[in-house]
Write a protein that holds these residues in place. Structure first.
Motif, mmCIF file in Angstrom:
data_model
loop_
_atom_site.group_PDB
_atom_site.id
_atom_site.type_symbol
_atom_site.label_atom_id
_atom_site.label_comp_id
_atom_site.label_asym_id
_atom_site.label_seq_id
_atom_site.Cartn_x
_atom_site.Cartn_y
_atom_site.Cartn_z
ATOM 1 N N PHE A 164 17.568 -0.605 1.327
ATOM 2 C CA PHE A 164 18.533 -1.514 2.746
ATOM 3 C C PHE A 164 18.661 -1.557 3.996
ATOM 4 C CE2 PHE A 164 18.386 -3.885 -1.855
ATOM 5 C CZ PHE A 164 17.545 -4.303 -1.954
ATOM 6 N N ALA A 165 18.109 -1.909 4.883
ATOM 7 C CA ALA A 165 19.065 -1.789 6.053
ATOM 8 C C ALA A 165 19.889 -2.214 6.711
ATOM 9 C CB ALA A 165 17.600 -1.856 7.343
ATOM 10 N N ALA A 166 21.333 -1.254 7.368
ATOM 11 C CA ALA A 166 22.559 -1.866 6.639
ATOM 12 C C ALA A 166 22.353 -1.141 8.526
ATOM 13 C CB ALA A 166 23.742 -0.159 6.148
ATOM 14 N N GLY A 220 10.139 -3.494 9.755
ATOM 15 C CA GLY A 220 9.618 -2.519 10.149
ATOM 16 C C GLY A 220 10.891 -2.235 11.218
ATOM 17 N N MET A 221 11.383 -2.907 12.240
ATOM 18 C CA MET A 221 12.207 -2.170 13.800
ATOM 19 C C MET A 221 13.256 -1.969 13.328
ATOM 20 S SD MET A 221 10.150 -4.906 16.638
ATOM 21 C CE MET A 221 11.318 -4.787 17.674
ATOM 22 N N ARG A 222 13.833 -3.182 12.156
ATOM 23 C CA ARG A 222 15.300 -2.802 11.801
ATOM 24 C C ARG A 222 15.621 -1.208 10.933
ATOM 25 N NH1 ARG A 222 17.263 -8.934 9.576
ATOM 26 N NH2 ARG A 222 16.522 -10.005 10.970
ATOM 27 N N ARG A 223 14.090 -1.594 9.812
ATOM 28 C CA ARG A 223 14.234 -0.187 9.017
ATOM 29 C C ARG A 223 13.953 1.253 10.279
ATOM 30 N NH1 ARG A 223 16.900 1.320 5.127
ATOM 31 N NH2 ARG A 223 15.600 1.792 3.070
ATOM 32 N N ARG A 224 13.505 1.168 11.142
ATOM 33 C CA ARG A 224 13.637 2.418 12.528
ATOM 34 C C ARG A 224 14.865 2.120 12.808
ATOM 35 N NH1 ARG A 224 9.549 1.253 16.690
ATOM 36 N NH2 ARG A 224 8.589 -0.748 15.577
ATOM 37 N N LEU A 225 15.471 1.463 12.871
ATOM 38 C CA LEU A 225 16.958 1.548 13.445
ATOM 39 C C LEU A 225 17.416 1.860 12.473
ATOM 40 C CD1 LEU A 225 18.496 0.604 15.956
ATOM 41 C CD2 LEU A 225 19.411 -1.224 15.230
ATOM 42 N N ASP A 226 17.743 1.420 11.532
ATOM 43 C CA ASP A 226 18.072 1.654 10.389
ATOM 44 C C ASP A 226 17.942 3.615 10.329
ATOM 45 O OD1 ASP A 226 20.522 2.268 8.647
ATOM 46 O OD2 ASP A 226 18.925 1.630 7.002
ATOM 47 N N ILE A 227 17.036 4.009 10.342
ATOM 48 C CA ILE A 227 17.267 5.181 10.387
ATOM 49 C C ILE A 227 17.364 6.285 11.791
ATOM 50 C CG2 ILE A 227 14.317 7.725 10.351
ATOM 51 C CD1 ILE A 227 13.496 4.836 9.238
ATOM 52 N N ALA A 228 17.082 5.626 12.759
ATOM 53 C CA ALA A 228 17.510 6.364 14.291
ATOM 54 C C ALA A 228 19.121 6.279 14.037
ATOM 55 C CB ALA A 228 17.635 5.359 15.847
ATOM 56 N N MET A 229 19.571 5.518 13.494
ATOM 57 C CA MET A 229 21.049 5.702 13.235
ATOM 58 C C MET A 229 21.457 6.641 12.683
ATOM 59 S SD MET A 229 22.255 1.621 13.174
ATOM 60 C CE MET A 229 23.454 1.451 12.325
ATOM 61 N N SER A 230 20.804 6.823 11.620
ATOM 62 C CA SER A 230 21.098 8.385 10.268
ATOM 63 C C SER A 230 20.799 9.693 10.833
ATOM 64 C CB SER A 230 20.134 7.800 9.093
ATOM 65 O OG SER A 230 20.430 6.523 9.036
#
Length: 269
Positions: free
Chosen positions: A95-97, A147-157
């Motif tokens: 889940f997006a953190a 989808g935007m939250r998930r992309r942001l989550d991956i970007a933070m990673s």
């Protein structure tokens, strides 16, 4: 979106595990798992709930100790060199953190500051552009789509350019359009040189993304290979001429006015 190659890469496989075992009292979760992942590739670990996928990821990311076996990530032993492993990886859970009160930009700046990077604002701007979130960067994350939250989550990673990233069921709970957005982001990671280990229950996801696929069942890897190699395990296809019916995903994308290709382009919003 163009993602540059990552740094601090060491020769050899990005991930190498041999004979991993893990039990919780009488429950044997892993029963001798072997994994080898080439650099810059996407490796999909398939399995049903309870198969042990998350346990494998937790061991490889130093969050959990194996009872037996060895594992190296980016050339470092996960037990003896845990700090080096942690510097080499990023882990994105199911889940997006992300902090919904903050904007996308503020989320990225916060993580960059926590990692003591010299120019957090520049890091945030670069990642927003790379993940097609610049226009939404100054909006609160509470207004983002899944989808935007998930992309942001991956970007933070990706802050700090880790050479290896673990994505544990990254599209769980997302609608078809959001899944396509995330798929596109994962493909771009590999093109930029990042090694991705992806766990998923979705067969289509592994088929779409992975260079190699392993199936984990009852704590063991029962098959491991490319999609073409796995298909060869079945008898040769019998040629029949039948009327092809659209899938439910085809119907969904059609009625909302997008084909799968259109949805990929829209993922940049």
């Amino acid at each position: 979106m163009s993602i540059p190659a990552t740094t601090r890469q060491i020769s050899g496989p990005a991930i190498l595990a041999r004979g991993l075992e893990k039990s919780y009292k009488q429950l044997r979760v892993l029963r001798g798992v072997d994994i080898e992942v080439a650099r810059g590739s996407i490796f999909a670990l398939l399995g049903s709930n309870g198969a042990g996928k998350t346990t494998v990821v937790r061991i490889l990311s130093t969050l959990l100790k194996a009872d037996a076996g060895t594992a190296r990530v980016n050339g470092f032993d996960v037990t003896a060199q845990a700090a080096d492993v942690r510097e080499s990886i990023s882990l994105t859970g199911q889940f997006a953190a992300v902090d919904e009160i903050l904007t996308g930009r503020e989320n990225l700046v916060l993580v960059a500051r926590l990692r003591h990077l010299s120019d957090p604002a520049a890091v945030a701007a670069d990642l927003l552009e790379r993940f097609s979130l610049t226009e939404a960067g100054d909006r609160r994350v509470a207004t983002y789509s899944g989808g935007m939250r998930r992309r942001l989550d991956i970007a933070m990673s990706l802050i700090g350019d880790p050479p290896v990233i673990f994505l544990d069921e990254p599209t769980t709970g997302l609608d078809p359009e959001a899944r396509i957005e995330v798929w596109r982001a994962v493909e771009e990671l590999a093109r930029g040189g990042t090694t991705v280990l992806l766990t998923t229950q979705y067969l289509e996801e592994a088929e779409q993304l992975a260079d190699r696929i392993a199936i984990l069942h009852e704590g063991r890897i029962i098959v491991d290979g490319t999609l073409a190699e796995l298909k060869q395990l079945l008898p040769a296809a019998e040629v029949r001429y039948v009327e092809k019916q659209p899938s439910l995903e085809d119907v969904f994308l059609a009625v909302v006015g997008r084909t799968g290709e259109d949805a990929q382009r829209q993922g940049r919003r």
